[in-house]
Design a protein around this motif. Structure first.
Motif, PDB file in Angstrom:
ATOM      1  N   UNK A 272     -20.148  -7.909   7.305  1.00  0.00           N
ATOM      2  CA  UNK A 272     -22.146  -6.932   6.894  1.00  0.00           C
ATOM      3  C   UNK A 272     -21.695  -5.365   7.561  1.00  0.00           C
ATOM      4  N   UNK A 273     -21.468  -5.093   7.780  1.00  0.00           N
ATOM      5  CA  UNK A 273     -21.614  -3.074   8.489  1.00  0.00           C
ATOM      6  C   UNK A 273     -20.160  -2.686   7.449  1.00  0.00           C
ATOM      7  N   UNK A 274     -20.931  -1.759   6.407  1.00  0.00           N
ATOM      8  CA  UNK A 274     -19.444  -1.039   6.617  1.00  0.00           C
ATOM      9  C   UNK A 274     -19.780   0.494   6.126  1.00  0.00           C
ATOM     10  N   UNK A 275     -19.387   1.805   6.386  1.00  0.00           N
ATOM     11  CA  UNK A 275     -19.743   2.806   6.346  1.00  0.00           C
ATOM     12  C   UNK A 275     -18.627   3.525   5.409  1.00  0.00           C
ATOM     13  N   UNK A 276     -18.877   4.918   4.848  1.00  0.00           N
ATOM     14  CA  UNK A 276     -17.677   5.676   3.560  1.00  0.00           C
ATOM     15  C   UNK A 276     -18.415   6.759   4.149  1.00  0.00           C
ATOM     16  N   UNK A 277     -17.013   7.641   3.597  1.00  0.00           N
ATOM     17  CA  UNK A 277     -17.390   9.407   3.828  1.00  0.00           C
ATOM     18  C   UNK A 277     -16.849   9.851   2.656  1.00  0.00           C
TER      19      UNK A 277
ATOM     20  N   UNK B 251      -8.543  -0.409  -2.113  1.00  0.00           N
ATOM     21  CA  UNK B 251      -8.596  -0.892  -0.797  1.00  0.00           C
ATOM     22  C   UNK B 251      -7.037  -1.067  -0.490  1.00  0.00           C
ATOM     23  N   UNK B 252      -7.002  -0.091   1.221  1.00  0.00           N
ATOM     24  CA  UNK B 252      -5.821  -0.326   1.795  1.00  0.00           C
ATOM     25  C   UNK B 252      -5.494  -1.258   2.251  1.00  0.00           C
ATOM     26  N   UNK B 253      -5.967  -2.072   2.948  1.00  0.00           N
ATOM     27  CA  UNK B 253      -6.422  -3.230   3.828  1.00  0.00           C
ATOM     28  C   UNK B 253      -8.151  -4.456   4.006  1.00  0.00           C
ATOM     29  N   UNK B 254      -8.285  -4.910   5.230  1.00  0.00           N
ATOM     30  CA  UNK B 254      -9.894  -5.665   4.714  1.00  0.00           C
ATOM     31  C   UNK B 254     -10.128  -4.876   5.191  1.00  0.00           C
ATOM     32  N   UNK B 255      -9.825  -3.394   6.433  1.00  0.00           N
ATOM     33  CA  UNK B 255     -11.276  -2.739   7.390  1.00  0.00           C
ATOM     34  C   UNK B 255     -11.174  -1.689   5.970  1.00  0.00           C
ATOM     35  N   UNK B 256     -10.097  -0.803   5.838  1.00  0.00           N
ATOM     36  CA  UNK B 256     -10.038   1.034   5.259  1.00  0.00           C
ATOM     37  C   UNK B 256     -10.051   0.821   3.524  1.00  0.00           C
ATOM     38  N   UNK B 257     -10.809   1.604   2.440  1.00  0.00           N
ATOM     39  CA  UNK B 257     -10.731   1.581   1.392  1.00  0.00           C
ATOM     40  C   UNK B 257     -10.424   3.091   1.125  1.00  0.00           C
ATOM     41  N   UNK B 258      -9.790   4.152   0.251  1.00  0.00           N
ATOM     42  CA  UNK B 258      -9.788   5.389  -0.675  1.00  0.00           C
ATOM     43  C   UNK B 258     -10.074   5.179  -1.741  1.00  0.00           C
ATOM     44  N   UNK B 259     -10.816   5.942  -1.965  1.00  0.00           N
ATOM     45  CA  UNK B 259     -11.285   6.550  -3.137  1.00  0.00           C
ATOM     46  C   UNK B 259     -11.170   7.706  -3.641  1.00  0.00           C
ATOM     47  N   UNK B 260     -11.461   8.468  -4.435  1.00  0.00           N
ATOM     48  CA  UNK B 260     -11.237   9.291  -6.353  1.00  0.00           C
ATOM     49  C   UNK B 260     -12.469   9.387  -7.074  1.00  0.00           C
ATOM     50  N   UNK B 261     -13.707  10.309  -6.338  1.00  0.00           N
ATOM     51  CA  UNK B 261     -14.613  10.511  -8.065  1.00  0.00           C
ATOM     52  C   UNK B 261     -14.206  12.415  -8.439  1.00  0.00           C
TER      53      UNK B 261
ATOM     54  N   UNK C 179     -15.572  17.370  -7.383  1.00  0.00           N
ATOM     55  CA  UNK C 179     -13.936  16.161  -6.864  1.00  0.00           C
ATOM     56  C   UNK C 179     -14.066  15.712  -5.664  1.00  0.00           C
ATOM     57  N   UNK C 180     -14.308  14.215  -5.190  1.00  0.00           N
ATOM     58  CA  UNK C 180     -14.929  14.108  -4.152  1.00  0.00           C
ATOM     59  C   UNK C 180     -13.461  12.735  -3.369  1.00  0.00           C
ATOM     60  N   UNK C 181     -12.774  13.036  -2.792  1.00  0.00           N
ATOM     61  CA  UNK C 181     -12.138  11.984  -2.241  1.00  0.00           C
ATOM     62  C   UNK C 181     -12.449  11.257  -0.781  1.00  0.00           C
ATOM     63  N   UNK C 182     -12.249  10.157  -0.888  1.00  0.00           N
ATOM     64  CA  UNK C 182     -12.999   9.175  -0.481  1.00  0.00           C
ATOM     65  C   UNK C 182     -12.512   8.028   0.549  1.00  0.00           C
ATOM     66  N   UNK C 183     -12.964   7.561   1.691  1.00  0.00           N
ATOM     67  CA  UNK C 183     -12.424   6.813   2.807  1.00  0.00           C
ATOM     68  C   UNK C 183     -14.344   6.059   3.144  1.00  0.00           C
ATOM     69  N   UNK C 184     -14.119   4.277   3.463  1.00  0.00           N
ATOM     70  CA  UNK C 184     -14.680   3.693   3.805  1.00  0.00           C
ATOM     71  C   UNK C 184     -14.255   2.575   4.848  1.00  0.00           C
TER      72      UNK C 184
END
Length: 428
Positions: A163-168, A110-120, A152-157
């Motif tokens: 209530x609502x979130x998106x991710x790519x 988690x970066x802040x209350x809105x953004x998060x970063x991930x890897x898979x 390999x999947x780098x990801x952000x949300x």
């Protein structure tokens, strides 16, 4: 006759490379151990750990601490072959899938209350088969084959609100494989061999949305894109001992195969029944109808062919597949026994993309039912260890194949498998 032999054997071998790659075959889902425990019901809405990078990248917004999730899924499959007959003699033992293990790993920050970063890093497709050399249907199947796809999947949300979130996440997918099939000619009592090796890298993406519809209901939708590949490598043809040189000699071809893996969409619901019980449900659609046929390009012959074929004999080979779109449905539940333990179970139904006309011993699969159980143990707030077990049972299906050389094979197949998973999540 030479061209008929080569076209038949090469089309079977290369078509085998693609169809075995895509078919779920005897494999189980191998992207999440916690999800495996509920039969992957709620795959897009659960967001229990960092494996949500695959299940629904929007779910990273629900993870409030930096964490790593890793695991290993193992598959022990068995096949019963009955009522077999064909033009060749041979055995029908049915042990076509060796014990196979598939790893996975994910990271979310988690970066802040809105953004998060991930890897898979995970395996979206793949299969390992190993028929006995004396298999009666060896002219229509792989003697031995292994296909690996690693993503390999780098990801952000991004969370718009609570209530609502998106991710790519873009996906980088590497495929590699080696497959072999028998090559039997009319004038030799001994089997030859066709071996194919190839690899490629393809690109796609995963995108998802997660909605907290009510205080107790969460809905997720995930879309996994198609991925285009151009498998390039070589095909080696080795005639059986005693084959007249005028009929067939050893050859090595540069081979290419264009194909597209299917897109899929998963819709899931997670319902909190009370403080202890959760109910999960989901449906997944996969566009297998993309696989209408397999078209193979053979690009010339090296000197080892010994003049077997002139450049004018280079051909395009096509094999019909005619797969259809599929639906999978799952329902599951979890029970929070206490602060340390959560228990899970699930039931899922998965359609096969194959049809009764084109089905072969390469992909002898039918519709399947999968029962799953699992548990999560959290000895501390920082660590959770997950285990899962799944039992897969398929309907009986029939194969009935013939080729231009007058060879034939038919049989009834019944497949089953045991899946085992163990994983862990550590929170920083």
């Amino acid at each position: 006759m030479k061209k008929v032999i080569l076209k038949t054997s090469l089309s079977l071998a290369v078509a085998m490379a693609s169809t075995q790659l895509f078919a779920s075959g005897l494999t189980l889902n191998e992207q999440s151990i916690s999800g495996m425990g509920t039969g992957f019901a709620g795959r897009s809405s659960a967001a229990d750990d960092a494996s949500t990078v695959f299940g629904n990248p929007a779910g990273m917004s629900r993870l409030k601490r930096q964490q790593v999730t890793g695991g290993l899924a193992a598959i022990d499959a068995s096949t019963d072959i009955n009522d077999a007959s064909g033009s060749q003699s041979g055995t029908n033992k049915g042990d076509i899938v060796p014990f196979t293990a598939v790893p996975m790993a994910y990271y979310v920050k988690p970066i802040n209350d809105q953004w998060a970063f991930g890897l898979g890093v995970y395996a979206p497709f793949g299969l390992n088969t190993d028929y006995e050399n004396s298999f009666q249907g060896r002219n229509f199947s792989s003697k031995k084959g292994e296909i690996k796809v690693v993503t390999f999947q780098p990801t952000v949300s991004y969370a718009f609100n609570d209530k609502v979130s998106i991710g790519f996440g873009p996906t980088i997918n590497r495929i590699s494989g080696t497959l072999e099939s028998a090559l039997t000619t009319p004038l030799s009592p001994n089997d030859g061999n066709v071996q194919i090796k190839g690899d490629d890298i393809g690109y796609g993406y995963n995108i998802g949305v997660l909605v907290q519809a009510t205080d107790t209901t969460r809905v997720g939708l995930t879309y996994h894109s198609k991925v285009k590949y151009k498998l390039e490598g070589h095909t080696e043809v080795s005639p059986g001992a005693g084959t007249p040189g005028a009929l067939l000699r050893g050859a090595r071809y540069d081979t290419s195969l264009d194909f597209t893996s299917p897109e899929s969409a998963d819709l899931s619901v997670t319902q909190d029944l009370n403080d202890a019980w959760k109910l999960y449900a989901g449906a997944t659609w996969t566009r297998w109808s993309r696989l209408k046929d397999i078209t193979v390009q053979n690009e010339g012959v090296t000197a080892s062919a010994g003049g077997l074929l002139a450049p004018s004999a280079i051909s395009t080979i096509k094999e019909e597949q005619n797969w259809h779109d599929t639906w999978a449905y799952a329902i599951g539940t979890s029970y929070q026994l206490n602060k340390q333990w959560v228990l899970r179970t699930g039931l899922s139904f998965d359609q096969s993309p194959t049809n009764n006309t084109n089905r072969s011993p390469r992909i002898p699969t039918g519709d399947r039912t999968i029962f799953s159980i699992g548990a999560g143990w959290s000895p501390t707030d920082d660590l959770t260890i997950d285990v899962a077990y799944s039992y897969l049972k398929e309907e009986k299906v029939k194969v009935n194949n013939s080729n231009q050389l007058g060879q034939s094979y038919s049989a009834e197949y019944e497949n089953s498998a045991n899946g085992f998973g163990v994983g862990a999540t550590y929170r920083f």
